[in-house]
Design a protein around this motif. Structure first.
Motif, mmCIF file in Angstrom:
data_model
loop_
_atom_site.group_PDB
_atom_site.id
_atom_site.type_symbol
_atom_site.label_atom_id
_atom_site.label_comp_id
_atom_site.label_asym_id
_atom_site.label_seq_id
_atom_site.Cartn_x
_atom_site.Cartn_y
_atom_site.Cartn_z
ATOM 1 N N GLN A 185 1.152 -1.982 13.641
ATOM 2 C CA GLN A 185 1.706 -2.587 12.416
ATOM 3 C C GLN A 185 1.435 -4.089 12.313
ATOM 4 O OE1 GLN A 185 5.942 -1.785 12.553
ATOM 5 N NE2 GLN A 185 6.387 -3.429 13.966
ATOM 6 N N PHE A 187 6.368 5.067 7.309
ATOM 7 C CA PHE A 187 6.301 5.306 5.860
ATOM 8 C C PHE A 187 7.030 4.170 5.161
ATOM 9 C CE2 PHE A 187 5.554 9.364 7.870
ATOM 10 C CZ PHE A 187 4.417 9.781 7.197
ATOM 11 N N THR A 188 6.386 3.002 5.232
ATOM 12 C CA THR A 188 6.937 1.782 4.660
ATOM 13 C C THR A 188 6.106 1.416 3.432
ATOM 14 O OG1 THR A 188 5.576 0.715 6.333
ATOM 15 C CG2 THR A 188 7.902 0.840 6.798
ATOM 16 N N SER A 189 6.493 0.333 2.788
ATOM 17 C CA SER A 189 5.702 -0.113 1.641
ATOM 18 C C SER A 189 4.349 -0.622 2.135
ATOM 19 C CB SER A 189 6.462 -1.219 0.911
ATOM 20 O OG SER A 189 5.544 -2.041 0.242
ATOM 21 N N PRO A 190 3.255 -0.187 1.524
ATOM 22 C CA PRO A 190 1.935 -0.664 1.963
ATOM 23 C C PRO A 190 1.767 -2.163 1.753
ATOM 24 C CG PRO A 190 1.744 0.744 0.008
ATOM 25 C CD PRO A 190 3.176 0.791 0.439
ATOM 26 N N LYS A 191 2.624 -2.740 0.878
ATOM 27 C CA LYS A 191 2.565 -4.193 0.716
ATOM 28 C C LYS A 191 3.212 -4.871 1.923
ATOM 29 C CE LYS A 191 2.375 -4.248 -4.250
ATOM 30 N NZ LYS A 191 3.263 -3.804 -5.318
ATOM 31 N N ALA A 192 4.286 -4.268 2.444
ATOM 32 C CA ALA A 192 4.987 -4.850 3.589
ATOM 33 C C ALA A 192 4.184 -4.647 4.875
ATOM 34 C CB ALA A 192 6.381 -4.233 3.734
ATOM 35 N N ILE A 193 3.627 -3.450 5.052
ATOM 36 C CA ILE A 193 2.894 -3.121 6.281
ATOM 37 C C ILE A 193 1.529 -2.521 5.896
ATOM 38 C CG2 ILE A 193 2.960 -1.845 8.487
ATOM 39 C CD1 ILE A 193 5.262 -3.763 8.430
ATOM 40 N N ASN A 217 13.449 3.715 3.865
ATOM 41 C CA ASN A 217 14.123 3.996 2.590
ATOM 42 C C ASN A 217 13.826 5.434 2.129
ATOM 43 O OD1 ASN A 217 11.483 3.844 1.724
ATOM 44 N ND2 ASN A 217 11.753 2.039 0.430
ATOM 45 N N ARG A 220 12.153 6.584 -0.373
ATOM 46 C CA ARG A 220 10.726 6.832 -0.682
ATOM 47 C C ARG A 220 9.978 7.201 0.607
ATOM 48 N NH1 ARG A 220 6.927 8.575 -2.333
ATOM 49 N NH2 ARG A 220 4.966 7.616 -2.928
ATOM 50 N N GLY A 221 10.310 6.503 1.679
ATOM 51 C CA GLY A 221 9.686 6.784 2.974
ATOM 52 C C GLY A 221 10.037 8.183 3.470
ATOM 53 N N ARG A 264 7.932 10.755 1.589
ATOM 54 C CA ARG A 264 6.531 10.789 2.058
ATOM 55 C C ARG A 264 6.439 11.432 3.444
ATOM 56 N NH1 ARG A 264 4.647 5.137 2.586
ATOM 57 N NH2 ARG A 264 2.571 6.002 2.861
ATOM 58 N N ASN A 273 13.005 -8.431 6.877
ATOM 59 C CA ASN A 273 12.153 -7.290 7.227
ATOM 60 C C ASN A 273 12.202 -6.186 6.182
ATOM 61 O OD1 ASN A 273 10.453 -5.884 9.077
ATOM 62 N ND2 ASN A 273 12.205 -4.677 9.760
ATOM 63 N N LEU A 274 13.379 -5.956 5.633
ATOM 64 C CA LEU A 274 13.558 -4.799 4.744
ATOM 65 C C LEU A 274 13.921 -5.201 3.314
ATOM 66 C CD1 LEU A 274 15.472 -2.589 7.336
ATOM 67 C CD2 LEU A 274 13.079 -2.386 6.683
ATOM 68 N N ARG A 275 14.053 -6.490 3.072
ATOM 69 C CA ARG A 275 14.358 -7.010 1.728
ATOM 70 C C ARG A 275 15.618 -6.394 1.145
ATOM 71 N NH1 ARG A 275 9.290 -9.038 -0.817
ATOM 72 N NH2 ARG A 275 7.791 -9.130 0.867
HETATM 73 N N1 COA Z 1 6.466 3.919 0.934
HETATM 74 C C1 COA Z 1 5.501 3.528 0.054
HETATM 75 N N2 COA Z 1 5.704 2.624 -0.913
HETATM 76 C C2 COA Z 1 6.935 2.094 -1.019
HETATM 77 C C3 COA Z 1 7.975 2.450 -0.148
HETATM 78 C C4 COA Z 1 7.698 3.397 0.863
HETATM 79 N N3 COA Z 1 8.625 3.760 1.753
HETATM 80 N N4 COA Z 1 9.057 1.768 -0.478
HETATM 81 C C5 COA Z 1 8.727 0.996 -1.533
HETATM 82 N N5 COA Z 1 7.439 1.201 -1.863
HETATM 83 C C6 COA Z 1 6.667 0.536 -2.912
HETATM 84 C C7 COA Z 1 7.292 0.676 -4.282
HETATM 85 O O1 COA Z 1 6.858 1.845 -4.889
HETATM 86 C C8 COA Z 1 6.807 -0.571 -4.977
HETATM 87 O O2 COA Z 1 5.469 -0.408 -5.358
HETATM 88 P P1 COA Z 1 4.888 -1.127 -6.700
HETATM 89 O O3 COA Z 1 5.038 -2.598 -6.467
HETATM 90 O O4 COA Z 1 3.461 -0.663 -6.722
HETATM 91 O O5 COA Z 1 5.749 -0.611 -7.806
HETATM 92 C C9 COA Z 1 6.796 -1.608 -3.862
HETATM 93 O O6 COA Z 1 6.656 -0.853 -2.632
HETATM 94 C C10 COA Z 1 8.066 -2.428 -3.798
HETATM 95 O O7 COA Z 1 9.171 -1.544 -3.800
HETATM 96 P P2 COA Z 1 10.673 -2.041 -3.594
HETATM 97 O O8 COA Z 1 11.576 -0.864 -3.630
HETATM 98 O O9 COA Z 1 10.955 -3.187 -4.544
HETATM 99 O O10 COA Z 1 10.617 -2.540 -2.098
HETATM 100 P P3 COA Z 1 10.761 -4.006 -1.523
HETATM 101 O O11 COA Z 1 9.612 -4.838 -1.935
HETATM 102 O O12 COA Z 1 12.123 -4.490 -1.806
HETATM 103 O O13 COA Z 1 10.598 -3.694 0.048
HETATM 104 C C11 COA Z 1 10.826 -2.043 1.830
HETATM 105 C C12 COA Z 1 11.521 -2.856 0.745
HETATM 106 C C13 COA Z 1 11.879 -1.523 2.750
HETATM 107 C C14 COA Z 1 10.065 -0.915 1.173
HETATM 108 C C15 COA Z 1 9.824 -2.956 2.573
HETATM 109 O O14 COA Z 1 10.433 -4.167 2.899
HETATM 110 C C16 COA Z 1 9.287 -2.318 3.825
HETATM 111 O O15 COA Z 1 8.563 -1.324 3.762
HETATM 112 N N6 COA Z 1 9.609 -2.867 4.997
HETATM 113 C C17 COA Z 1 9.193 -2.321 6.277
HETATM 114 C C18 COA Z 1 9.063 -3.424 7.267
HETATM 115 C C19 COA Z 1 8.648 -2.895 8.616
HETATM 116 O O16 COA Z 1 8.186 -1.780 8.785
HETATM 117 N N7 COA Z 1 8.785 -3.762 9.612
HETATM 118 C C20 COA Z 1 8.399 -3.467 10.956
HETATM 119 C C21 COA Z 1 9.123 -2.383 11.606
HETATM 120 S S1 COA Z 1 10.775 -2.744 12.034
#
Ligand code: COA
Ligand code: ZN
Length: 316
Positions: free
Chosen positions: A20, A51-57, A84, A86-87, A90, A113-115
């Protein structure tokens, strides 16, 4: 006090916690091959992806493709990190055996980390526990920053106990105590593990340790002495949380396995097979890093004596 549990279980988190934080994106087929190779090493569990946000990870944006394509070796439990709903959706869609839900014990790391606030995360994870129970998928909950937060400093044990208890009441089948940035020290680990074990009797506890300050193996022994028999570890000591300043690698799986083997504690893991994988990790992640056990070998990998000894002293 553990008077000598003869066996521990290792959850290999290299494919998730390890990858990650890597800058170079590991191609999907190489991730699959990595997990498939690990499957033949004897692990109890492999945390395949998150199964996290692809923008975050972004490094794990291909989570579904990886989970779908890995070879499922009978007896190995294939898990994934889920933050979350969504995760959860998936993960369930691609047949993840067990979910590892995550939130932090400290407020600031959870927000970074999780917003979400901790209350928001707790509500989200509680809904996941309900939905997962309906889907028949067991859930472990990983509590990050249990032994210290890189933003907030020491974390009150009362908060860890509160979260662990509430998650068990909500249906978690296990709790992982995470030292996200290697702030734990052995006497603290022993104290916290004992308190959590008393708070949630009968629930499987896992220690998730990072070696940021060189104390991971010492902390593992401290946890084991309190009765903990499940450990997260990453091959080659890869790993770290991208949203925790200063985070670095997990406890090395090969060092953990070697240490417990020396002590006569079975881990199930074939050290030689694991070392063969570790040898290929710099190529997998496209950067060089040191793997001391690979260089040194097993403690009984002895060397031929210098030739001149026989000349001077005769045959040994
Ligand atoms: N899988 C895929 N996409 C996801 C998702 C998931 N589990 N959760 C959210 N998304 C997508 C949304 O669809 C949205 O996409 P878009 O911008 O194309 O519409 C985008 O991510 C933002 O969604 P939102 O609900 O506003 O999330 P956020 O930006 O507030 O972020 C988390 C919250 C939890 C999803 C994010 O912070 C995260 O994935 N963190 C993981 C961090 C991590 O793994 N750290 C290391 C391990 S401890
Ligand atoms: Zn970690």
């Amino acid at each position: 006090m553990n008077t000598g549990a003869p066996r521990i279980e290792i959850n290999e988190v290299g494919p998730r916690d390890g990858l990650q934080i890597e800058k170079a994106f590991v191609p999907t087929e190489e991730k699959i091959a990595f997990v498939d190779a690990l499957s033949d090493c004897g692990y109890a569990r492999i945390e395949v992806t998150s199964f996290t946000s692809p923008k975050a990870i972004p490094a794990l944006a291909d989570a579904q493709d990886v989970m779908r394509a890995i070879r499922r070796r009978p007896g190995v439990i294939y898990t994934a990190l889920v933050p979350n709903i969504r995760g959860l959706e998936r993960a369930v869609e691609v047949g993840t055996d067990e979910l590892n839900l995550v939130m932090s014990s400290s407020e600031t790391h959870n927000r970074a980390n999780l917003r979400m606030t901790r209350d928001q995360s707790q509500a989200e994870l509680t809904s996941i526990l309900q939905a997962a129970r309906a889907a028949g998928v067991p859930c472990n909950v990983s509590l990050s920053t249990v032994f210290g937060c890189p933003f907030d400093g020491d974390v009150p044990v009362s908060e860890v106990l509160r979260l662990a208890t509430q998650f068990v009441e909500a249906g978690a089948t296990g709790i992982t105590l995470c030292d996200t940035t290697g702030m734990a020290y052995p006497s603290q680990v022993a104290d916290v593990c004992e308190q959590v074990a008393r708070a949630v009797p009968g629930i499987a506890l896992t220690a998730h340790l990072h070696n940021t300050r060189g104390m991971a193996l010492a902390n593992a022994i401290a946890a084991w002495q309190t009765g903990i028999v499940r450990f997260d570890a990453a091959a080659g000591g890869l790993g770290g949380c991208p949203y925790a300043p200063g985070a670095s690698g997990n406890v090395n799986t090969e060092e953990l396995v070697h240490m417990f083997q020396c002590m006569g504690i079975a881990t199930g893991v074939d050290l030689q097979a694991l070392l063969a994988i570790v040898r290929g990790l710099p190529q997998l992640v496209q950067r060089d890093f040191s793997t001391p056990l690979l260089s040194a070998g097993h403690r009984l990998a002895t060397h031929a004596p210098p030739a001149w000894l026989a000349e001077r002293f005769g045959p040994a």
